[in-house]
Design an enzyme around this catalytic site. Structure first.
Site, mmCIF file in Angstrom:
data_model
loop_
_atom_site.group_PDB
_atom_site.id
_atom_site.type_symbol
_atom_site.label_atom_id
_atom_site.label_comp_id
_atom_site.label_asym_id
_atom_site.label_seq_id
_atom_site.Cartn_x
_atom_site.Cartn_y
_atom_site.Cartn_z
ATOM 1 N N TRP A 38 0.804 -1.227 0.000
ATOM 2 C CA TRP A 38 0.000 0.000 0.000
ATOM 3 C C TRP A 38 0.835 1.273 0.000
ATOM 4 C CZ3 TRP A 38 -5.234 -0.132 -0.509
ATOM 5 C CH2 TRP A 38 -5.863 -1.357 -0.287
ATOM 6 N N GLY A 42 0.848 3.643 -5.951
ATOM 7 C CA GLY A 42 -0.135 2.641 -6.372
ATOM 8 C C GLY A 42 -0.281 1.635 -5.253
ATOM 9 N N HIS A 64 -4.229 5.544 5.192
ATOM 10 C CA HIS A 64 -3.992 6.835 4.540
ATOM 11 C C HIS A 64 -4.565 6.852 3.122
ATOM 12 C CE1 HIS A 64 -1.323 9.963 2.653
ATOM 13 N NE2 HIS A 64 -1.726 10.601 3.732
#
Length: 167
Positions: A38, A42, A64
């Site tokens: 994550w 991307g 986030h």
């Protein structure tokens, strides 16, 4: 340029979709921090619960990524993001920074510190705060459907230079 016939092969729609998806995932994987799915521009996660080797760091980035934001070129809360990067809500940035500080471990701690340094000090795109006008809160939900945002300005050298060069 002439392509020899033996180098050309027809493929089914399913095969083509498979290869297109594979290329897309490879591109995204190259933009994520090693050991995470994550952290980066991307993600390579297969689901919302799919985390990489650095699970705590990845969890910070996943949270986030799903936070309130204004994509480049879009308008929300009366604020247009004229930059080339997504602009995040300041509350989200504060939570993200603290989450990264809380990550420990021999390898994961330094990786989180590096992500924090790059994201906030180098990238540092700034953020926005949303204020609710007097009497603007919904009595039923407590939400603020007519909130107004203000931008903090860039905080990192990289974002400042890129936004000035493209603006």
């Amino acid at each position: 340029m002439h392509t020899p016939k033996h180098a050309i092969r027809r493929m089914s729609k399913g095969e083509m979709e498979f290869f297109e998806g594979r290329c897309q995932r490879m591109g995204e994987a190259e933009r994520t921090v090693w050991g995470t799915k994550w952290c980066g521009s991307g993600n390579e996660a297969t689901s919302g619960i799919d985390l990489g080797y650095f699970k705590n760091l990845d969890s910070c980035c996943r949270t986030h990524d799903h936070c309130d934001n204004i994509p480049a070129g879009e308008t929300k809360y009366g604020l247009t993001n004229e930059g080339i990067y997504t602009m995040m809500n300041c509350k989200c940035e504060s939570v993200f920074k603290q989450c990264l500080k809380d990550v420990t471990g021999v390898f994961e701690g330094p990786a989180a510190a590096a992500v924090r340094k790059i994201y906030f000090d180098l990238y540092g795109n700034g953020c926005y705060s949303v204020q609710c006008p007097a009497g603007g809160r919904s009595a039923r939900t407590g939400g603020c459907p007519n909130g107004v945002a203000t931008y903090t300005g860039e905080t990192g050298y990289g974002a400042w230079l890129l936004n000035k060069a493209n603006g």
